[in-house]
Design a protein around this motif. Structure first.
Motif, PDB file in Angstrom:
ATOM      1  N   GLU A 400       0.808  -1.214   0.000  1.00  0.00           N
ATOM      2  CA  GLU A 400       0.000   0.000   0.000  1.00  0.00           C
ATOM      3  C   GLU A 400       0.847   1.273   0.000  1.00  0.00           C
ATOM      4  O   GLU A 400       0.368   2.339  -0.392  1.00  0.00           O
ATOM      5  N   VAL A 401       2.115   1.193   0.441  1.00  0.00           N
ATOM      6  CA  VAL A 401       2.930   2.407   0.534  1.00  0.00           C
ATOM      7  C   VAL A 401       3.717   2.683  -0.738  1.00  0.00           C
ATOM      8  O   VAL A 401       4.380   3.724  -0.835  1.00  0.00           O
ATOM      9  N   ILE A 402       3.681   1.780  -1.710  1.00  0.00           N
ATOM     10  CA  ILE A 402       4.561   1.916  -2.881  1.00  0.00           C
ATOM     11  C   ILE A 402       4.369   3.251  -3.581  1.00  0.00           C
ATOM     12  O   ILE A 402       5.337   3.984  -3.833  1.00  0.00           O
ATOM     13  N   GLN A 403       3.139   3.596  -3.931  1.00  0.00           N
ATOM     14  CA  GLN A 403       2.900   4.833  -4.678  1.00  0.00           C
ATOM     15  C   GLN A 403       3.311   6.055  -3.863  1.00  0.00           C
ATOM     16  O   GLN A 403       3.973   6.975  -4.363  1.00  0.00           O
ATOM     17  N   ARG A 404       2.951   6.054  -2.598  1.00  0.00           N
ATOM     18  CA  ARG A 404       3.281   7.199  -1.749  1.00  0.00           C
ATOM     19  C   ARG A 404       4.788   7.380  -1.604  1.00  0.00           C
ATOM     20  O   ARG A 404       5.313   8.493  -1.713  1.00  0.00           O
ATOM     21  N   GLU A 405       5.504   6.289  -1.366  1.00  0.00           N
ATOM     22  CA  GLU A 405       6.924   6.398  -1.048  1.00  0.00           C
ATOM     23  C   GLU A 405       7.804   6.553  -2.286  1.00  0.00           C
ATOM     24  O   GLU A 405       8.926   7.042  -2.173  1.00  0.00           O
ATOM     25  N   THR A 406       7.325   6.138  -3.447  1.00  0.00           N
ATOM     26  CA  THR A 406       8.100   6.387  -4.670  1.00  0.00           C
ATOM     27  C   THR A 406       7.873   7.815  -5.163  1.00  0.00           C
ATOM     28  O   THR A 406       8.829   8.526  -5.497  1.00  0.00           O
ATOM     29  N   SER A 407       6.608   8.268  -5.177  1.00  0.00           N
ATOM     30  CA  SER A 407       6.333   9.638  -5.617  1.00  0.00           C
ATOM     31  C   SER A 407       6.909  10.661  -4.640  1.00  0.00           C
ATOM     32  O   SER A 407       7.149  11.816  -5.015  1.00  0.00           O
ATOM     33  N   ARG A 408       7.161  10.253  -3.426  1.00  0.00           N
ATOM     34  CA  ARG A 408       7.787  11.126  -2.429  1.00  0.00           C
ATOM     35  C   ARG A 408       9.141  11.642  -2.909  1.00  0.00           C
ATOM     36  O   ARG A 408       9.609  12.710  -2.489  1.00  0.00           O
ATOM     37  N   ASN A 409       9.782  10.919  -3.819  1.00  0.00           N
ATOM     38  CA  ASN A 409      11.106  11.304  -4.307  1.00  0.00           C
ATOM     39  C   ASN A 409      11.069  12.032  -5.650  1.00  0.00           C
ATOM     40  O   ASN A 409      12.128  12.285  -6.232  1.00  0.00           O
ATOM     41  N   ASP A 410       9.885  12.387  -6.125  1.00  0.00           N
ATOM     42  CA  ASP A 410       9.794  13.018  -7.443  1.00  0.00           C
ATOM     43  C   ASP A 410      10.599  14.312  -7.518  1.00  0.00           C
ATOM     44  O   ASP A 410      11.371  14.527  -8.469  1.00  0.00           O
ATOM     45  N   GLU A 411      10.433  15.184  -6.544  1.00  0.00           N
ATOM     46  CA  GLU A 411      11.142  16.464  -6.588  1.00  0.00           C
ATOM     47  C   GLU A 411      12.645  16.276  -6.462  1.00  0.00           C
ATOM     48  O   GLU A 411      13.432  16.975  -7.118  1.00  0.00           O
ATOM     49  N   ALA A 412      13.055  15.328  -5.639  1.00  0.00           N
ATOM     50  CA  ALA A 412      14.490  15.074  -5.474  1.00  0.00           C
ATOM     51  C   ALA A 412      15.107  14.576  -6.781  1.00  0.00           C
ATOM     52  O   ALA A 412      16.203  15.005  -7.171  1.00  0.00           O
ATOM     53  N   VAL A 413      14.413  13.677  -7.454  1.00  0.00           N
ATOM     54  CA  VAL A 413      14.888  13.185  -8.752  1.00  0.00           C
ATOM     55  C   VAL A 413      14.983  14.335  -9.742  1.00  0.00           C
ATOM     56  O   VAL A 413      15.965  14.459 -10.502  1.00  0.00           O
ATOM     57  N   SER A 414      13.985  15.213  -9.741  1.00  0.00           N
ATOM     58  CA  SER A 414      14.008  16.365 -10.639  1.00  0.00           C
ATOM     59  C   SER A 414      15.199  17.277 -10.349  1.00  0.00           C
ATOM     60  O   SER A 414      15.821  17.822 -11.276  1.00  0.00           O
ATOM     61  N   ILE A 415      15.518  17.447  -9.070  1.00  0.00           N
ATOM     62  CA  ILE A 415      16.660  18.290  -8.701  1.00  0.00           C
ATOM     63  C   ILE A 415      17.952  17.722  -9.274  1.00  0.00           C
ATOM     64  O   ILE A 415      18.767  18.461  -9.856  1.00  0.00           O
ATOM     65  N   LEU A 416      18.163  16.427  -9.124  1.00  0.00           N
ATOM     66  CA  LEU A 416      19.401  15.848  -9.648  1.00  0.00           C
ATOM     67  C   LEU A 416      19.457  15.960 -11.168  1.00  0.00           C
ATOM     68  O   LEU A 416      20.515  16.249 -11.745  1.00  0.00           O
ATOM     69  N   LEU A 417      18.327  15.730 -11.831  1.00  0.00           N
ATOM     70  CA  LEU A 417      18.315  15.867 -13.286  1.00  0.00           C
ATOM     71  C   LEU A 417      18.637  17.296 -13.716  1.00  0.00           C
ATOM     72  O   LEU A 417      19.321  17.516 -14.726  1.00  0.00           O
ATOM     73  N   GLU A 418      18.176  18.262 -12.954  1.00  0.00           N
ATOM     74  CA  GLU A 418      18.504  19.656 -13.262  1.00  0.00           C
ATOM     75  C   GLU A 418      19.982  19.936 -13.003  1.00  0.00           C
ATOM     76  O   GLU A 418      20.671  20.553 -13.835  1.00  0.00           O
TER      77      GLU A 418
END
Length: 422
Positions: A400-418
């Motif tokens: 049940e936590v998969i979607q919440r805990e993976t999307s939790r890192n969306d902004e961090a992933v975007s920061i590294l890509l930038e």
């Protein structure tokens, strides 16, 4: 669902007390589904303990006894240790208290190699490869499916390239995301698959995603350790398995070439869960990722500029070096360290993780982050994902936590890509 999930992880309280299984299951286990175990090479019983008031030095001492720090919450470490290791820790003045074990229960598996029905949201190895193939079929212009090599047991290690012209090697910054170096850390494979879906399904409709895909080459390796993953879910219970599946199983994140075995941050014993292997890159899985990274050197310039290696658990953002507690060391200037720390803290501010230099957790040698940076100048981080603390059951959060805990890192992933383009 959570109560049912805890029954499924209950075997971990007894798994630590059983003999680690050989490379193939016994006939008795095949018939009856019995005999789970963690990847220690002895029959010594282990338990999980809570140790308060720890710091980097004491956590490194804990690791060097052969005990394993499972997670960290503030200055409290949860540690897996046998009786001999407990005696050594107590003689060193550490106070240990037994951590609560999950309640007992006997989960039913749908079939060998599957997750329990209540955890069906997790991807098996075959389901992961199907999702990779589906992404390549559904998004042929921006997805190129390839392979970095094969595991010790001959399984393919798929990799996915996401870019606006995926079939062409363009002069664009490249970023690599790797998951599941440690077998039992199944939430990490879901993280890589989430990145794959996010940057393909939203292409053309989300301007930020579209711009990133148009200006970067994104590489995703969802399961670096497929043999270990298959083995961990292959019996009646989760096995708590960490390493790969060679005859003398190797901790892949101690098998990288930079400062391999240098500093007491890994073990030379094949019985240890942090066994570094007989030589740097002796494991086919680490040598496959190494060869892929080195293949990205074009005209003498490394095209990969950023990397995150996902692990569980403790909710941490870590950066090099792991082999030394010094901020600066050969290959790391003060300015470079400040950049690592700044990016790490920025990413942690978006997901609520705790940022720190890797050795602030405890000293490790032969790690992927140290090698990526020291040998190739790649901004390489480790994310320790959900949960924030716990014992062996922390490796098996409910689906049940998969979607919440993976999307939790969306902004961090975007920061590294930038940051990878600077």
């Amino acid at each position: 669902m959570r109560a049912s999930r805890r029954r499924a992880t209950a075997a971990l309280s007894v798994a630590a007390c059983l003999l680690a299984l050989p490379a193939t299951q016994s006939a008795a286990e095949q018939r009856h589904g019995s005999g789970s175990g963690t990847d220690r090479g002895t029959a010594t019983a282990t338990s999980v303990y809570r140790i308060t008031d720890t710091d980097s030095r004491t956590r490194t001492e804990i690791q060097r006894t052969g005990a394993l720090v499972l997670s960290l919450k503030g200055d409290t470490a949860f540690v897996e240790a046998d009786e001999h290791q407990v005696r050594r820790l107590r003689s060193a003045g550490m106070r240990l208290s037994r951590a609560a074990a999950p309640s007992s229960g006997s989960p039913h598996r749908a079939a060998p190699g599957d997750f329990p029905p209540e955890d069906s949201g997790y991807h098996t190895y075959s389901e992961m490869t199907e999702e990779v193939e589906a992404a390549a079929t559904e998004h042929p212009g921006i997805v190129d499916r390839t392979s970095v090599g094969r595991s010790a047991r001959g399984r393919d290690i798929p990799a996915v390239k996401i870019s606006d012209n995926a079939g062409t090697d363009e002069d664009e910054p490249e970023v690599l995301f790797t998951c599941n170096q440690h077998a039992r850390e199944h939430l990490t494979a879901e993280m890589c698959l989430h990145i794959l879906r996010r940057y393909t399904d939203n292409y053309g409709s989300d301007p930020a995603i579209t711009d990133t895909v148009d200006s970067r080459e994104i590489w995703v390796v969802p399961m670096v350790n497929p043999d270990g993953v298959v083995y961990d879910v292959g019996g009646t219970y989760y096995r708590g398995w960490r390493r790969n599946r060679e005859s003398a199983p190797v901790d892949l994140n101690r098998n990288w070439g930079h400062k391999w075995g240098c500093c007491g941050g890994s073990s030379g014993s094949p019985n240890s869960p942090t066994y570094r292997g007989p030589a740097p890159f002796s494991a086919p899985e680490t040598s496959a990722i190494r060869d892929f990274v080195e293949s990205r050197v074009v005209d003498g310039t490394q095209q990969l500029t950023g990397h995150i290696d996902f692990h569980t658990f403790s909710e941490l953002v870590l950066w090099p070096y792991g082999y030394t507690t010094d901020d600066t060391a050969p290959g790391m200037t003060e300015e470079e360290y400040r950049r690592f720390a700044s990016i790490g803290r920025s990413m942690a501010a978006t997901n609520g993780y705790t940022p720190m230099q890797s050795s602030d957790l405890y000293v490790t040698d032969g790690s992927v982050n140290d090698w990526m940076w020291a040998e190739h100048g790649i901004l390489s981080f480790t994310f320790e994902m959900y949960p924030s603390s716990g014992g062996l059951d922390g490796f098996y959060p409910p689906d049940e936590v998969i979607q919440r805990e993976t999307s939790r890192n969306d902004e961090a992933v975007s920061i590294l890509l930038e940051e990878s383009g600077r």
